[in-house]
Design an enzyme around this catalytic site. Structure first.
Site, PDB file in Angstrom:
ATOM      1  N   GLY A 373       0.875  -1.298   0.101  1.00 21.40           N
ATOM      2  CA  GLY A 373      -0.005  -0.005  -0.309  1.00 21.40           C
ATOM      3  C   GLY A 373       1.091   0.874   0.178  1.00 21.40           C
ATOM      4  N   VAL A 378       3.605  -5.460   2.821  1.00 19.30           N
ATOM      5  CA  VAL A 378       4.119  -6.422   4.599  1.00 19.30           C
ATOM      6  C   VAL A 378       4.407  -8.109   4.229  1.00 19.30           C
ATOM      7  CG1 VAL A 378       2.346  -7.482   6.506  1.00 19.30           C
ATOM      8  CG2 VAL A 378       1.952  -5.443   5.667  1.00 19.30           C
ATOM      9  N   ASP A 492      -7.920   5.486  12.142  1.00 17.69           N
ATOM     10  CA  ASP A 492      -8.281   4.764  10.821  1.00 17.69           C
ATOM     11  C   ASP A 492      -9.189   3.300  10.722  1.00 17.69           C
ATOM     12  OD1 ASP A 492      -7.707   5.003   8.267  1.00 17.69           O
ATOM     13  OD2 ASP A 492      -6.136   3.889   8.265  1.00 17.69           O
TER      14      ASP A 492
END
Length: 678
Positions: A373, A378, A492
């Protein structure tokens, strides 16, 4: 003989032989019963002065050292160690009135806890009685004990050296009795009473020094006594804990007895040096002089010449090791991945070597890539030595999640402990690269689980599983908003930041935008951050994130449906039509509650949104949702002052944390005619 009479023959030798055989069999049976009784008695009383020849099992990280000490864990993170007497012991007996009562038992043992970082501490160990020796537990702060309160059945005496807010611990140095739950039924600060002045003397459980413990249960009095003292001192005349309890209501007929320990983010050595146990009697006292210890004192003094030579050699060795250490530090600083940050010293977050993470992820190869992202990527990895499966979040220096957000994530998550939050294992920095190490979740995030080609594609989640996920997220936000030492605003909350473990438990993660502040203070953030689609409308006006903006994100996180469509269906009293058509056998009342609650959480006015405490109460059935107006988003309130104390943004109001009493009800008005009461 005369006719008509039957003759009878007698064989005296054969009869004697049969009688002799019967007598031998009876005598053999008697000896067998006597021998069995002796064996049973031997199993119920034992004393181990060291464990080299002890009859115990070792599970997980536990092992017996060459010096005879039973090590439950070493000083690595995320370990579990158990050790039990190998056979289950009978802890219940039948009374004349045909009821079962727990038996009297007694035990004493010597243990020590040596944290890797003494100023921080570890987690502690526990003496346990369990129905099985195969414990289902996770390597975390729960002492190696099961944290599933629905299925767990155990008795434990914990010696805890960390204060866990979630478990309502009294401090970071206490002894407690746990009955089928990690929340202690009773606990006391670790101490002992001296016989001279009856004064309480504190005992530092994490000092690394050996400590002796006595645990005695009297079945007649139904009383449990627990005492501790530094090893070598007399048994205190007064117990630290004296707790009335009927163990027949807690224990099964047969239970395993032993010890349990674990390490989470805090690592420590957990040792047991000796152990004595007895059923229906007092356990034999342990002689400290006959137990193995790490630093045993020599019996004889060394000669002065030999002593001087030893000191000289030791000094040379220390100087040599110091030189090597300095060289290593210079090389690490040159490589840029061992610079100590101020916040790292403050929050004591574990730091990994870059080479360790590079190896764990196979060089950050594409096959180990999980997601990517704007913040970076990750990767899945396995830490060598421990076999721990982790997710490594690799943040690039040029990403939108820079050093400020990276520090926020570490300092926020590093102090949080909750079953519905992602656990942070540590971090790493390599020049301009920043890395965070978390638990790995093979099921991925909630959005992939519901919509994309995730690992469970084709296996629709049941209603109970979905409800469990929603409740777990709510518990996580309630912990962040009200149960932390400092209030945490996540900022978030969205499905992609909710990870799902193998048991389909929700774990809220990604704290890169999180902010903390005191419960009595207002948040000072004035710039807008978050993800479009999950931002509360007031953020565009004030730029100030509060717990109410998190509530808005939670309402949008329920992406079983679209908010606008659900609002329209609610206005037509057809809200259940929004349920996933592939979902079978759902609970109609719960489904309507979830959808309506989602609308309330996404209300455009923050004063109309419920707190996360109220959300949890509604989901658990501890509160009832009353009928709502046809279009709760469009109708404009007459006067905010009539209801602002009900669902106001209690993130900024310390008094709002106090829930109303059962005798009072909160209410507010929507539109001109409808008054909703909670």
């Amino acid at each position: 003989m005369e006719a008509g009479h039957h003759s009878i023959k007698i064989y005296p030798r054969k009869t004697n032989h049969l009688i002799l055989n019967s007598a031998m069999e009876a005598l053999g049976l008697l000896f067998h019963l006597l021998l069995l009784g002796l064996l049973v008695h031997a199993e119920l009383n034992f004393t181990y002065k060291g464990f080299l020849k002890a009859n115990v099992t070792t599970e997980g990280a536990s092992f017996i050292k060459s010096d005879g000490i039973l090590a439950l864990t070493n000083d690595s993170v995320r370990l579990i160690g158990h050790s039990f007497y190998p056979s289950p012991i009978r802890f219940k007996k039948s009374n004349p009135n045909r009821t079962e009562a727990a038996v009297t038992f007694s035990t004493n043992f010597v243990f020590s806890i040596s944290p890797k970082y003494p100023e921080i501490g570890g987690h502690g160990l526990a003496f346990v009685l369990m129905p099985t020796e195969k414990l289902k537990s996770l390597p975390n702060q729960y002492l190696g004990l099961p944290n599933d309160t629905d299925n767990a059945r155990f008795f434990a005496v914990e010696f805890d050296v960390v204060q866990n807010v979630e478990l309502q611990d009294i401090n970071d140095n206490h002894v407690g009795i746990d009955i089928s739950s990690l929340i202690s039924n009773i606990s006391e600060p670790a101490a002992y009473y001296s016989s001279n002045d009856n004064r309480s003397n504190s005992v530092a459980l994490k000092s690394g020094e050996p400590i002796q413990a006595w645990i005695d249960y009297d079945s007649n009095k139904m009383l449990m006594n627990v005492s501790i003292s530094p090893c070598g001192t007399l048994r205190p005349h007064r117990p630290l804990i004296s707790f009335p309890i009927d163990l027949s209501l807690v224990l099964d007929e047969y239970m395993y007895v032993g010890f349990s320990a674990s390490t989470g983010l805090l690592a420590a050595l957990h040792y047991v040096h000796g152990w004595s146990f007895s059923i229906e009697g007092r356990a034999q006292d342990l002689d400290p002089r006959k137990l193995p210890f790490l630093n045993s004192k020599p019996n004889k003094l060394m000669h002065s010449k030999g002593f001087a030579v030893g000191i000289t050699l030791a000094s040379i060795t220390l100087i040599f090791l110091a030189i090597i250490g300095v060289i290593q530090i210079i090389f690490r600083i040159r490589d840029g991945d061992e610079i100590m940050e101020d916040w790292e010293i403050e929050y004591r977050v574990h730091r990994f070597n870059y080479s360790e993470l590079f190896s764990a992820t196979r060089g950050f190869g594409e096959k180990n890539l999980v997601s990517s992202g704007g913040f970076g990527r990750v990767y899945r990895g396995v830490i060598r030595g421990t076999g721990l499966e982790v997710a490594v979040k690799r943040v690039y220096s040029g990403s939108r999640q820079g050093m400020r957000e990276f520090v926020a994530e570490i300092t926020s998550v590093g102090r949080l402990r909750h079953r519905n939050l992602v656990h942070l294992h540590g971090w790493c920095r390599k020049q301009n690269e920043l890395l965070l190490v978390y638990d790995y979740f093979p099921n991925g995030s909630l959005d992939k689980l519901l919509y994309e080609d995730g690992p469970l594609k084709g296996k629709n989640l049941t209603w109970d599983q979905r409800y469990k996920i929603l409740t777990g997220i709510a518990h996580a936000l309630l912990y962040l908003h009200e149960n932390c030492n400092q209030r945490v605003v996540h900022r978030d909350v969205k499905p992609s930041n909710v990870l799902i473990d193998e048991d389909l438990n929700a774990k809220l993660g990604d704290f890169g935008l999180a902010r903390t502040y005191e419960h009595n203070n207002d948040p000072q953030t004035t710039h807008i951050v978050g993800t479009l689609g999950y931002l509360a409308p007031e953020l565009t006006r004030t730029g100030k994130a509060t717990t109410s903006t998190d509530v808005y994100g939670y309402g949008g996180a329920d992406e079983l449906v679209l908010v606008d469509w659900v609002r329209e269906l609610h206005s037509r009293r057809e809200i259940t039509r929004a349920i996933d058509p592939t979902l079978k056998n759902y609970h109609s009342g719960e489904a309507q509650l979830v959808l309506t609650l989602g609308l309330l959480c996404c209300h455009p006015h923050p004063d109309y949104r419920p707190t996360m405490r109220r959300v949890v109460q509604l989901l658990l059935g501890d509160a009832t949702l009353p009928p709502l107006p046809h279009d709760i988003h469009m109708e404009v309130p007459i006067a905010i002052t009539e209801y602002s104390d009900t669902f106001g943004d209690d993130s900024d109001n310390p008094s709002s944390q106090k829930m109303p009493s059962s005798s009072s009800k909160n209410s507010w008005t929507i539109g001109h005619t409808t008054r909703v009461t909670f």
